[in-house]
Scaffold this motif. Sequence first.
Motif, PDB file in Angstrom:
ATOM      1  N   SER A 188      12.058   8.501  -8.663  1.00  0.00           N
ATOM      2  CA  SER A 188      11.536   9.713  -9.283  1.00  0.00           C
ATOM      3  C   SER A 188      10.545  10.428  -8.371  1.00  0.00           C
ATOM      4  O   SER A 188      10.527  11.658  -8.314  1.00  0.00           O
ATOM      5  N   MET A 189       9.737   9.678  -7.618  1.00  0.00           N
ATOM      6  CA  MET A 189       8.802  10.344  -6.712  1.00  0.00           C
ATOM      7  C   MET A 189       9.544  10.996  -5.547  1.00  0.00           C
ATOM      8  O   MET A 189       9.204  12.090  -5.108  1.00  0.00           O
ATOM      9  N   ASN A 190      10.578  10.325  -5.068  1.00  0.00           N
ATOM     10  CA  ASN A 190      11.391  10.921  -4.003  1.00  0.00           C
ATOM     11  C   ASN A 190      12.054  12.217  -4.494  1.00  0.00           C
ATOM     12  O   ASN A 190      12.111  13.206  -3.769  1.00  0.00           O
ATOM     13  N   ALA A 191      12.548  12.167  -5.732  1.00  0.00           N
ATOM     14  CA  ALA A 191      13.213  13.350  -6.282  1.00  0.00           C
ATOM     15  C   ALA A 191      12.217  14.500  -6.423  1.00  0.00           C
ATOM     16  O   ALA A 191      12.556  15.663  -6.169  1.00  0.00           O
ATOM     17  N   ILE A 228       0.855  -1.201   0.000  1.00  0.00           N
ATOM     18  CA  ILE A 228       0.000   0.000   0.000  1.00  0.00           C
ATOM     19  C   ILE A 228       0.882   1.239   0.000  1.00  0.00           C
ATOM     20  O   ILE A 228       0.615   2.227  -0.680  1.00  0.00           O
ATOM     21  N   SER A 229       1.978   1.162   0.737  1.00  0.00           N
ATOM     22  CA  SER A 229       2.905   2.284   0.822  1.00  0.00           C
ATOM     23  C   SER A 229       3.528   2.597  -0.538  1.00  0.00           C
ATOM     24  O   SER A 229       3.480   3.723  -1.009  1.00  0.00           O
ATOM     25  N   SER A 230       4.113   1.572  -1.178  1.00  0.00           N
ATOM     26  CA  SER A 230       4.837   1.872  -2.423  1.00  0.00           C
ATOM     27  C   SER A 230       3.892   2.155  -3.585  1.00  0.00           C
ATOM     28  O   SER A 230       4.213   2.937  -4.466  1.00  0.00           O
ATOM     29  N   GLN A 231       2.695   1.541  -3.574  1.00  0.00           N
ATOM     30  CA  GLN A 231       1.793   1.711  -4.718  1.00  0.00           C
ATOM     31  C   GLN A 231       0.888   2.933  -4.576  1.00  0.00           C
ATOM     32  O   GLN A 231       0.354   3.426  -5.563  1.00  0.00           O
ATOM     33  N   THR A 232       0.651   3.380  -3.359  1.00  0.00           N
ATOM     34  CA  THR A 232      -0.331   4.450  -3.164  1.00  0.00           C
ATOM     35  C   THR A 232       0.118   5.510  -2.166  1.00  0.00           C
ATOM     36  O   THR A 232       0.237   6.691  -2.517  1.00  0.00           O
ATOM     37  N   MET A 233       0.371   5.117  -0.933  1.00  0.00           N
ATOM     38  CA  MET A 233       0.549   6.137   0.099  1.00  0.00           C
ATOM     39  C   MET A 233       1.764   7.030  -0.172  1.00  0.00           C
ATOM     40  O   MET A 233       1.672   8.256  -0.086  1.00  0.00           O
ATOM     41  N   LEU A 234       2.867   6.416  -0.540  1.00  0.00           N
ATOM     42  CA  LEU A 234       4.083   7.202  -0.746  1.00  0.00           C
ATOM     43  C   LEU A 234       3.986   8.111  -1.974  1.00  0.00           C
ATOM     44  O   LEU A 234       4.170   9.328  -1.855  1.00  0.00           O
ATOM     45  N   PRO A 235       3.656   7.548  -3.150  1.00  0.00           N
ATOM     46  CA  PRO A 235       3.586   8.461  -4.307  1.00  0.00           C
ATOM     47  C   PRO A 235       2.506   9.532  -4.157  1.00  0.00           C
ATOM     48  O   PRO A 235       2.750  10.693  -4.494  1.00  0.00           O
ATOM     49  N   ILE A 236       1.351   9.156  -3.630  1.00  0.00           N
ATOM     50  CA  ILE A 236       0.287  10.162  -3.525  1.00  0.00           C
ATOM     51  C   ILE A 236       0.640  11.203  -2.468  1.00  0.00           C
ATOM     52  O   ILE A 236       0.365  12.390  -2.645  1.00  0.00           O
ATOM     53  N   SER A 237       1.299  10.792  -1.378  1.00  0.00           N
ATOM     54  CA  SER A 237       1.755  11.780  -0.394  1.00  0.00           C
ATOM     55  C   SER A 237       2.658  12.812  -1.057  1.00  0.00           C
ATOM     56  O   SER A 237       2.475  14.022  -0.885  1.00  0.00           O
ATOM     57  N   HIS A 238       3.636  12.334  -1.811  1.00  0.00           N
ATOM     58  CA  HIS A 238       4.572  13.268  -2.435  1.00  0.00           C
ATOM     59  C   HIS A 238       3.843  14.191  -3.421  1.00  0.00           C
ATOM     60  O   HIS A 238       4.148  15.379  -3.517  1.00  0.00           O
ATOM     61  N   ILE A 239       2.868  13.644  -4.134  1.00  0.00           N
ATOM     62  CA  ILE A 239       2.125  14.465  -5.108  1.00  0.00           C
ATOM     63  C   ILE A 239       1.275  15.514  -4.395  1.00  0.00           C
ATOM     64  O   ILE A 239       1.318  16.698  -4.748  1.00  0.00           O
ATOM     65  N   VAL A 240       0.518  15.099  -3.393  1.00  0.00           N
ATOM     66  CA  VAL A 240      -0.395  16.079  -2.777  1.00  0.00           C
ATOM     67  C   VAL A 240       0.351  17.078  -1.883  1.00  0.00           C
ATOM     68  O   VAL A 240      -0.021  18.245  -1.826  1.00  0.00           O
ATOM     69  N   TRP A 241       1.427  16.640  -1.235  1.00  0.00           N
ATOM     70  CA  TRP A 241       2.219  17.613  -0.465  1.00  0.00           C
ATOM     71  C   TRP A 241       2.820  18.645  -1.420  1.00  0.00           C
ATOM     72  O   TRP A 241       2.773  19.841  -1.158  1.00  0.00           O
ATOM     73  N   SER A 242       3.416  18.140  -2.496  1.00  0.00           N
ATOM     74  CA  SER A 242       4.013  19.054  -3.473  1.00  0.00           C
ATOM     75  C   SER A 242       2.965  20.023  -4.004  1.00  0.00           C
ATOM     76  O   SER A 242       3.270  21.181  -4.283  1.00  0.00           O
ATOM     77  N   SER A 243       1.732  19.555  -4.121  1.00  0.00           N
ATOM     78  CA  SER A 243       0.648  20.422  -4.599  1.00  0.00           C
ATOM     79  C   SER A 243       0.327  21.504  -3.570  1.00  0.00           C
ATOM     80  O   SER A 243       0.026  22.638  -3.934  1.00  0.00           O
TER      81      SER A 243
END
Lengths: 379, 78
Positions: free
Chosen positions: A310-313, A221-236
């Motif tokens: 790439s999401m971390n970057a 759940i972390s690698s497929q959803t929570m982590l990438p979406i966290s980075h996207i919405v925080w960045s937003s």
Amino acid sequence: MSLLEVVEDIGRQVALPNAASVDVEARFPKEVFDALKEKGLLSAMVPTDLGGNGASVSEIAACISALSKYCASSAMIFAMHQIQVACLVRHGTTEYFQSVQRDLVKNQYLLASATTELGVGGDVRTSKCAVEIEGERFRLEKMAPVISYAENADAILVTARRGPDSPPSDQVIVLVEVADSELEPLSGWDTLGFRGTCSLGFKLKTSGRKDAILPEPYGDISSQTMLPISHIVWSSVWLGIATAAMLKAQKFVQAEARSKPGTTPPSAMRMAELFARYSQFADTVKAGTDRFEAMSSDRESLTSVGFALSMNAMKINSSNLVVEVVSDAMNLVGISGYREDSDFTMGRLLRDAHGASLMVNNDRIHLNNSQLLLVHRDF
Amino acid sequence: MDADIREILREHGRLAVDALSIGENDDLYQAGLTSHASVNVMLALEDKFDIEFPEAMLRKRTFESVESIRGAVQQLVG
């Protein structure tokens, strides 16, 4: 009206007039969430067949950036809620979680998150606490250094070891109802920025039906959803802060230009530089969001090293760019940006911006990427 | 090959169970393999078998069990 237009309206009419008091008093932006709930925005990502709007991650990201122009604390809470909703939508395949999503639409529940734990050094992929199952029920106790807006939430997604015998990295995620939980505050929340998120620490003691444990391992759940979406919405959220700073700078330059038509004010050149930096930021967030959306149903690829890198970057770049854009905007505006009592003040924006590199510390993310780069091949 | 893979898991996998006796289909992540440790396992495998994992193999499933690791290594040593 589109979701974005609705959020833009709420931002202007409700978030903006309350932003200063939310910040000064470090209080939960209740007015904003009452308005978002009234318009059904807390279930925007729930699929249409369960009663939601079926909003995509990019639509939600745009809404978050819009709200953040007016009140970054409100936008951060809205963003954190959407991360939890995304986990339920993408991984809550059981009957129980389908009905949770229907209830979310009907009751507009606000969801919080308890992933970090005291004594694990900030590593969310490690838990000390464990789910204890007895018959059809579970019990769980967690010392959480941060549960943002816990006291205003209806339910919390909590990570824990799968069972008392499980190793620290074998985690599950459990949806616990605040009404079934004891929350004993461990700390206050008096910070430079994001003061309205009320990110206090708590001792959480809870129990519930064992159906409330998401069936997939938290690692997936972390690698497929929570982590990438966290980075996207925080960045937003951060992008919205940068947009607010840029708009103030632009107003300042326009006022200077209007006072002497025919001569380009010196600040206009700074504005052009600022815009270039801002565009870089906006494009960084868009590229990351597009990358996730293009791969979002290919669950296996989302666990790849290249995607994580790439999401971390994106998180690192966004969190640095927000500080650069807001600082440059303040330099452009000059003393009236530094003043707290002017329309051009950058005070709150600058304080909020500095939270970006600290919430999940950039050093930790660099450390993760430094590991991954030892095996990564395709650039 | 199995013995080498298990030895590498024992040394670098930081499992909660004995890597030498874990079932070949047992889930290594449930046994405590972290993503950090899996990178070290990858590096040790690359060194031991003189291989390089291509990008397409650098994902969670490749390292989920002794059997899946063996499958990947066999494919690469040819």
